[in-house]
Scaffold this active site. Sequence first.
Site, PDB file in Angstrom:
ATOM      1  N   GLN A 179      38.101  46.131  50.629  1.00  0.00           N
ATOM      2  CA  GLN A 179      37.070  45.334  51.315  1.00  0.00           C
ATOM      3  C   GLN A 179      37.632  44.465  52.437  1.00  0.00           C
ATOM      4  OE1 GLN A 179      33.862  45.679  51.095  1.00  0.00           O
ATOM      5  NE2 GLN A 179      33.646  46.870  49.215  1.00  0.00           N
ATOM      6  N   SER A 199      39.863  52.523  51.508  1.00  0.00           N
ATOM      7  CA  SER A 199      38.906  53.615  51.335  1.00  0.00           C
ATOM      8  C   SER A 199      38.133  53.804  52.633  1.00  0.00           C
ATOM      9  CB  SER A 199      37.955  53.231  50.198  1.00  0.00           C
ATOM     10  OG  SER A 199      36.935  54.184  50.086  1.00  0.00           O
ATOM     11  N   THR A 237      46.064  70.772  48.926  1.00  0.00           N
ATOM     12  CA  THR A 237      45.931  71.056  50.362  1.00  0.00           C
ATOM     13  C   THR A 237      45.150  69.926  51.026  1.00  0.00           C
ATOM     14  OG1 THR A 237      45.996  73.393  49.870  1.00  0.00           O
ATOM     15  CG2 THR A 237      45.119  72.780  52.029  1.00  0.00           C
ATOM     16  N   CYS A 325      28.598  49.793  41.755  1.00  0.00           N
ATOM     17  CA  CYS A 325      28.948  50.448  40.491  1.00  0.00           C
ATOM     18  C   CYS A 325      28.264  49.775  39.310  1.00  0.00           C
ATOM     19  CB  CYS A 325      30.441  50.421  40.269  1.00  0.00           C
ATOM     20  SG  CYS A 325      31.334  51.034  41.673  1.00  0.00           S
TER      21      CYS A 325
HETATM   22  N1  PLP Z   1      37.980  48.405  45.506  1.00  0.00           N
HETATM   23  C1  PLP Z   1      36.978  47.673  46.002  1.00  0.00           C
HETATM   24  C2  PLP Z   1      37.179  46.214  46.238  1.00  0.00           C
HETATM   25  C3  PLP Z   1      35.750  48.279  46.272  1.00  0.00           C
HETATM   26  O1  PLP Z   1      34.744  47.540  46.763  1.00  0.00           O
HETATM   27  C4  PLP Z   1      35.591  49.661  46.018  1.00  0.00           C
HETATM   28  C5  PLP Z   1      34.287  50.320  46.243  1.00  0.00           C
HETATM   29  O2  PLP Z   1      33.242  49.699  46.199  1.00  0.00           O
HETATM   30  C6  PLP Z   1      36.678  50.373  45.513  1.00  0.00           C
HETATM   31  C7  PLP Z   1      37.864  49.711  45.284  1.00  0.00           C
HETATM   32  C8  PLP Z   1      36.583  51.834  45.208  1.00  0.00           C
HETATM   33  O3  PLP Z   1      36.579  52.604  46.373  1.00  0.00           O
HETATM   34  P1  PLP Z   1      36.091  54.123  46.314  1.00  0.00           P
HETATM   35  O4  PLP Z   1      34.619  54.097  46.171  1.00  0.00           O
HETATM   36  O5  PLP Z   1      36.531  54.730  47.606  1.00  0.00           O
HETATM   37  O6  PLP Z   1      36.783  54.737  45.147  1.00  0.00           O
END
Ligand code: PLP
Length: 396
Positions: A179, A199, A237, A325
């Site tokens: 983030q 990410s 790959t 999530c």
């Molecule tokens: N870490 C943080 C602080 C996040 O906000 C998120 C996703 O919301 C992730 C890790 C996980 O990322 P990804 O969805 O690409 O696995």
Amino acid sequence: MIYLDNNATTAVDKKVYEEMLPYLYDEYANPSSMYDFAKKPASAIREARVKVRDFFGAKDEKEIFFTSCGSESANMAIKGVLNCNKEKHHIITTKVEHPCVLNTYKWFEKQGYKVDYIGVNAHGELDVEELKEKLDKDTALVSVMWANNETGVVHPVEEIAEYVKSNSPDTRVFVDGVQAAGKIPMNVKDTLIDMVGISGHKFHAPKGIGALYVKPDVRLTPLINGGHQERGMRAGTENVPYIAGMGKAAELALDNMTYELTEVKRLRDKLESGILKNVFNARLNTSISGRVPNTTNIGFEYVEGELILLHLSDIGVCASSGSACTSGSLEPSHVLRAMGIPFTALHGSIRFSLSRYTKESDIDYVIEKMPIIMDKLTKISPFQTELAELKKRKGF
Ligand code: PLP
């Protein structure tokens, strides 16, 4: 549609999409192949690695490993270093990490590790003193997120890494930078942080691509064994279109950093102060400073977050209560609980997260509509006496 949920995911930038297209159709060669047809995809990966190196502010592109997402980056870092250091069995992390980090440590607890979860104050700021007290000779890993996904609060990860390295040099430091990426400069080469995960889909690349920065002296075991890809650290790959796309997104994020830190912040601040001024039961769940520029988390007292989100959705506004999530469950967010957000606001807390695509008119619209929505919802709240008192106290 007004999209104010950019901490959940972002729109793919058109330039990122265009960068990816050739590798989805015409340039399909396996980048490891020897013939000329493979040269273009191989060089797309090389170029993307350089762009992601610059995005991290790392010294060398060899410090960058491509992964499939932020969760994989975190798992690769955590499991990778702990596998290489079987002597030590203590981990320090925070109560407010993302589930991809927290649940990995829960798993390590089951394997016999001792994990200390450091708390935060009412503003979401980490208790760094508590972290310092917990550090000892058995600490294998210290793991602190750079910025929190729900509150946007930035943790002093550079200072923490310096403390760890000067008191316990062989303790590793992992930072979940998901983030922070694209919102604040990272410049990892000027820090003592060992590993940072990011990410792509949080900074306008597609979902399904991530990266891990690893300092050269850090030993890791791979999470995925197999071929030689990513210098033997992540077999499979390479996902050439997505890697090329994330490279472009990283370049664009650097180009837009000043805009993010000034204009996106200005719009976030406008939204926040507009809501706090016009809605009597609104409270800011963090302090004003020390946050990434795009995020605000506002508690609406005595109303249900899910109802607010549904009403916002009805007028075309996307926002979120808790992280993506955990939303969909009525459990209040673990982050807000760790902050001790009062029960009255815990269930009605909403995260608005902006991006460089957010327009002034989006913000004006939400500021105008929020009091109308809240007027409806407070009328059906079972806490009428408390709401009347609050209204009086706030002078509405
Ligand atoms: N870490 C943080 C602080 C996040 O906000 C998120 C996703 O919301 C992730 C890790 C996980 O990322 P990804 O969805 O690409 O696995």
